[in-house]
Enzyme design. Structure first.
Site, PDB file in Angstrom:
ATOM      1  N   ASP A 104       4.993  52.396  25.427  1.00 10.28           N
ATOM      2  CA  ASP A 104       5.973  51.881  24.469  1.00 10.28           C
ATOM      3  C   ASP A 104       5.869  50.348  24.489  1.00 10.28           C
ATOM      4  OD1 ASP A 104       8.262  51.441  22.971  1.00 10.28           O
ATOM      5  OD2 ASP A 104       9.659  52.325  24.388  1.00 10.28           O
ATOM      6  N   LYS A 132       2.935  53.605  20.991  1.00 15.37           N
ATOM      7  CA  LYS A 132       3.703  52.992  19.891  1.00 15.37           C
ATOM      8  C   LYS A 132       3.165  51.574  19.704  1.00 15.37           C
ATOM      9  CE  LYS A 132       8.022  55.348  21.191  1.00 15.37           C
ATOM     10  NZ  LYS A 132       9.394  55.136  21.704  1.00 15.37           N
TER      11      LYS A 132
HETATM   12  P1  5GP Z   1       7.194  51.186  28.495  1.00 17.11           P
HETATM   13  O1  5GP Z   1       7.247  50.610  29.881  1.00 17.11           O
HETATM   14  O2  5GP Z   1       5.804  51.193  27.896  1.00 17.11           O
HETATM   15  O3  5GP Z   1       8.194  50.484  27.593  1.00 17.11           O
HETATM   16  O4  5GP Z   1       7.717  52.643  28.541  1.00 17.11           O
HETATM   17  C1  5GP Z   1       7.055  53.625  29.168  1.00 17.11           C
HETATM   18  C2  5GP Z   1       7.972  54.731  29.597  1.00 17.11           C
HETATM   19  O5  5GP Z   1       9.205  54.765  28.848  1.00 17.11           O
HETATM   20  C3  5GP Z   1       7.315  56.051  29.332  1.00 17.11           C
HETATM   21  O6  5GP Z   1       6.498  56.449  30.407  1.00 17.11           O
HETATM   22  C4  5GP Z   1       8.493  56.966  29.101  1.00 17.11           C
HETATM   23  O7  5GP Z   1       8.971  57.434  30.338  1.00 17.11           O
HETATM   24  C5  5GP Z   1       9.533  56.071  28.483  1.00 17.11           C
HETATM   25  N1  5GP Z   1       9.503  56.185  27.011  1.00 17.11           N
HETATM   26  C6  5GP Z   1       9.002  55.290  26.127  1.00 17.11           C
HETATM   27  N2  5GP Z   1       9.150  55.706  24.854  1.00 17.11           N
HETATM   28  C7  5GP Z   1       9.759  56.924  24.933  1.00 17.11           C
HETATM   29  C8  5GP Z   1      10.192  57.880  23.950  1.00 17.11           C
HETATM   30  O8  5GP Z   1      10.056  57.724  22.724  1.00 17.11           O
HETATM   31  N3  5GP Z   1      10.763  59.019  24.437  1.00 17.11           N
HETATM   32  C9  5GP Z   1      10.962  59.250  25.769  1.00 17.11           C
HETATM   33  N4  5GP Z   1      11.539  60.396  26.107  1.00 17.11           N
HETATM   34  N5  5GP Z   1      10.573  58.375  26.716  1.00 17.11           N
HETATM   35  C10 5GP Z   1       9.971  57.221  26.302  1.00 17.11           C
END
Ligand code: 5GP
Length: 176
Positions: A104, A132
């Site tokens: 994300d 994303k």
């Molecule tokens: P980042 O550190 O890249 O912002 O987020 C990574 C983590 O956030 C992912 O491994 C997941 O656990 C959670 N996450 C990010 N986007 C989503 C989403 O759309 N749905 C869910 N359920 N978890 C997400």
């Protein structure tokens, strides 16, 4: 479809997930054919992806797990990372592939990559079922395998949860 207090609609169906996971497996079998890679699965959200992907792998490999969380039961990344399990496989000089459910902001991936780099592996790459792109804050050079690029939806299903619900769903759904 309702989970707790939010409504969701289908985004990626189980058949499409299955096909894409098979394709990634074929690619990994080629790319890692003469090394014995260590797959590092990031729990909890990627447990189904890891299981399905690993069943496609027919080269010698090791599998270990770590547990990170940045959502704490909500729908927005908190930018804080809870690091629950350290793992004990020695990755020095090994080819490491991190298996994630979703990238994300990219903060979790950067954190884990930096942490693993300190253990001096021969290489580190990242495989994520979902990405994303519009949400990504800094480029991740190690991100080599992506199942599906999606818009900035909050998604559940196929391992991903909302308040710990929905991990069991076969399809991936987005918040309406
Ligand atoms: P980042 O550190 O890249 O912002 O987020 C990574 C983590 O956030 C992912 O491994 C997941 O656990 C959670 N996450 C990010 N986007 C989503 C989403 O759309 N749905 C869910 N359920 N978890 C997400």
């Amino acid at each position: 479809m309702k989970l707790v207090d939010l409504d969701f609609e289908p985004l990626i169906l189980a058949d499409a997930i299955e096909k894409r996971v098979k394709d990634i497996g074929i690619q990994l079998n080629k790319d890692y054919s003469d090394t014995k890679p260590v797959f590092v699965g990031v729990l909890n959200g990627s447990f189904l992806f890891i299981a399905d992907l690993i069943k496609q792998i027919d080269i010698p490999c090791e599998i270990t797990f770590t547990k990170l969380a940045s959502y704490y039961g909500g729908t927005k990344s908190t930018l804080k990372i809870r690091d629950d399990i350290d793992f004990s496989v020695d990755i020095k000089g090994r080819d490491v592939l991190i298996i994630e459910d979703i990238v994300d902001t990219g903060n979790t991936a950067h954190y884990l990559i930096d942490k693993l780099k300190a253990k001096e592996p021969a290489s580190i790459k990242l495989c994520s079922l979902l990405l994303k792109p519009a949400s990504l804050q800094t480029k991740i050079d190690e991100l080599k395998y992506v199942g599906f690029e999606i818009e900035n939806h909050f998604v559940v299903g196929y391992g991903l949860d909302y308040k710990e619900m929905g991990r069991n769903l076969r399809d991936i759904y987005k918040k309406v």
